[in-house]
Design a protein around this motif. Structure first.
Motif, PDB file in Angstrom:
ATOM      1  N   ALA A 169     -42.061  -4.852  -2.087  1.00 57.08           N
ATOM      2  CA  ALA A 169     -41.318  -4.399  -0.919  1.00 57.08           C
ATOM      3  C   ALA A 169     -40.105  -3.565  -1.295  1.00 57.08           C
ATOM      4  CB  ALA A 169     -40.868  -5.598  -0.091  1.00 57.08           C
ATOM      5  N   LEU A 212     -49.255 -10.117   5.794  1.00 55.38           N
ATOM      6  CA  LEU A 212     -47.840  -9.992   6.139  1.00 55.38           C
ATOM      7  C   LEU A 212     -46.992  -9.420   5.010  1.00 55.38           C
ATOM      8  CD1 LEU A 212     -45.574 -10.363   8.139  1.00 55.38           C
ATOM      9  CD2 LEU A 212     -45.364 -12.758   7.396  1.00 55.38           C
ATOM     10  N   PRO A 213     -47.124  -9.897   3.756  1.00 59.71           N
ATOM     11  CA  PRO A 213     -46.302  -9.297   2.689  1.00 59.71           C
ATOM     12  C   PRO A 213     -46.542  -7.805   2.526  1.00 59.71           C
ATOM     13  CG  PRO A 213     -47.275 -11.366   1.958  1.00 59.71           C
ATOM     14  CD  PRO A 213     -47.942 -11.017   3.252  1.00 59.71           C
ATOM     15  N   ARG A 227     -47.696  -5.788   4.917  1.00 58.79           N
ATOM     16  CA  ARG A 227     -47.161  -5.088   6.096  1.00 58.79           C
ATOM     17  C   ARG A 227     -45.671  -4.853   5.942  1.00 58.79           C
ATOM     18  NH1 ARG A 227     -50.286  -8.685   9.285  1.00 58.79           N
ATOM     19  NH2 ARG A 227     -48.402  -9.669  10.127  1.00 58.79           N
ATOM     20  N   THR A 228     -44.965  -5.867   5.436  1.00 60.82           N
ATOM     21  CA  THR A 228     -43.527  -5.726   5.200  1.00 60.82           C
ATOM     22  C   THR A 228     -43.253  -4.638   4.173  1.00 60.82           C
ATOM     23  OG1 THR A 228     -43.193  -8.070   5.707  1.00 60.82           O
ATOM     24  CG2 THR A 228     -41.440  -6.939   4.488  1.00 60.82           C
ATOM     25  N   ALA A 229     -44.046  -4.661   3.105  1.00 57.65           N
ATOM     26  CA  ALA A 229     -43.863  -3.659   2.053  1.00 57.65           C
ATOM     27  C   ALA A 229     -44.180  -2.268   2.560  1.00 57.65           C
ATOM     28  CB  ALA A 229     -44.741  -4.008   0.856  1.00 57.65           C
ATOM     29  N   ALA A 252     -43.958  -1.216   5.657  1.00 63.40           N
ATOM     30  CA  ALA A 252     -42.888  -0.806   6.561  1.00 63.40           C
ATOM     31  C   ALA A 252     -41.702  -0.269   5.773  1.00 63.40           C
ATOM     32  CB  ALA A 252     -42.462  -1.985   7.437  1.00 63.40           C
ATOM     33  N   ALA A 253     -41.372  -0.953   4.671  1.00 59.95           N
ATOM     34  CA  ALA A 253     -40.287  -0.475   3.816  1.00 59.95           C
ATOM     35  C   ALA A 253     -40.663   0.866   3.188  1.00 59.95           C
ATOM     36  CB  ALA A 253     -39.983  -1.508   2.730  1.00 59.95           C
TER      37      ALA A 253
END
Length: 356
Positions: free
Chosen positions: A10, A143-144, A146-148, A150-151
């Motif tokens: 991320a 989820l991990p 998706r977070t990464a 997005a970043a």
């Protein structure tokens, strides 16, 4: 292979990196070469064939697709270049979807349409591209990831002093580290870079087959990704990526020059009548045709279209694809060979390359 530890995925690299002077020079040389290619390609009013063949070469140069034969490429070009009725579009998409090269062409065209409409090259689009490449439905990442992602997307859009080439290099690197699309991640990362060059104005069209250079330097490519994961300097990766863009842009410049030379040669052997000269000059951008497509494109009669193709065959400029008496398909094979053959990057083109 996922080379990045979970905690690294991320993390977004800063866009205000302090780069060595030599790396700035490599970036400037890459932008200059891309700009030269951009302008040189403008001598062709119709660049759709050049774009199509760039996509095919990108697909052929990647991994297991590298050994596809010329007959397959010729058949693919026929299906894509010869105009068809609107109702045939679904059938054509189904045909292309059955083969890896066809899926790559579809995915690339899908991304191009989105970018042309003003859309971003974001995780949603990359997910759609991955789905086309793998013949699957678009699916959300864990989820991990998706977070990464997005970043990653925020980093791509964030303002900063880095040049366009440097930003694309970093974004490409992050896609390789994150590997959010494990079944097609390499293709996705390369298509991202290709689309982002068009979106940011480095190129007007997708005419840079980056995959050939990356695959030629595959071992070094992987080593440099791993080096960054282990904490190595980012400027070395940026310099490596910029060098690749520059080298491939120079190779494409040579291709454009050869196509222009071939056009002049065609005009020299077909100086008249005007209908023959027009068709001969345009073969570098429309190397496949039928009597019907020729008549429709140039507004001539079926009789004139037949006379033109017959004369071009006699001159050795055109070749009939088969022995059919009717609905013949004609191809200018020297143009097809130029457009689909991989072009080695000469060592001289790499002189002065800067890796930091």
């Amino acid at each position: 292979m996922n080379t990045a530890p979970p905690a690294d995925r991320a993390r977004v690299e800063p866009l205000d990196l302090v780069l060595p002077t030599r790396t700035h020079r490599a970036l400037a040389e890459a932008e200059y070469a891309l700009g030269s290619l951009n302008e040189s390609a403008q001598r062709f009013t119709d660049r759709s064939t050049l774009v199509l063949c760039t996509r095919i070469r990108d697909a052929r140069s990647s991994g297991a697709l590298a050994g596809e034969d010329a007959d397959l490429v010729e058949a693919l070009m026929f299906h894509l270049l010869v105009p068809r009725a609107p109702g045939d579009r679904v059938a054509l998409a189904d045909l292309l979807g059955r083969h890896p090269i066809g899926r790559f062409v579809l995915a690339s065209a899908h991304g191009t349409e989105r970018v042309a409409a003003g859309g971003p090259v974001d995780p949603a689009l990359l997910g759609e591209i991955s789905a086309i490449l793998t013949s699957s439905e678009p699916s959300g990442a864990a989820l991990p990831q998706r977070t990464a992602l997005a970043a990653w997307a925020a980093g791509v859009r964030a303002p900063g002093p880095l040049s366009r080439v440097a930003r694309i290099a970093l974004a490409h690197l992050h896609l390789e580290r994150l590997r959010p699309f494990p079944e097609a991640n390499g293709h996705v990362a390369r298509l991202f870079s290709s689309l982002e060059m068009v979106r940011t104005g480095l190129l007007r069209d997708q005419i840079l087959p980056m995959s050939f250079w990356l695959d030629t330097h595959h071992r070094e490519y992987r080593d440099r990704v791993r080096a960054v994961v282990r904490g190595g300097p980012l400027h070395e990766w940026i310099g490596f990526f910029a060098d690749g863009l520059r080298a491939q842009a120079l190779a494409q410049l040579s291709l454009v020059d050869e196509l222009d030379g071939l056009r002049r040669a065609h005009l020299a052997v077909a100086p008249k009548p005007p209908s023959l000269r027009r068709v001969a000059g345009d073969l570098v951008t429309t190397p496949m045709l039928t009597h019907r497509t020729l008549a429709d494109r140039y507004g001539v009669t079926a009789k004139t279209a037949t006379q033109v193709t017959r004369r071009l065959v006699e001159l050795g400029v055109l070749t009939s694809l088969d022995d059919r008496l009717y609905n013949k398909v004609f191809v200018c094979r020297p143009v097809v060979r130029l457009l689909t053959t991989e072009r080695p990057v000469e060592q001289s083109e790499r002189d002065g390359a800067v890796f930091g």
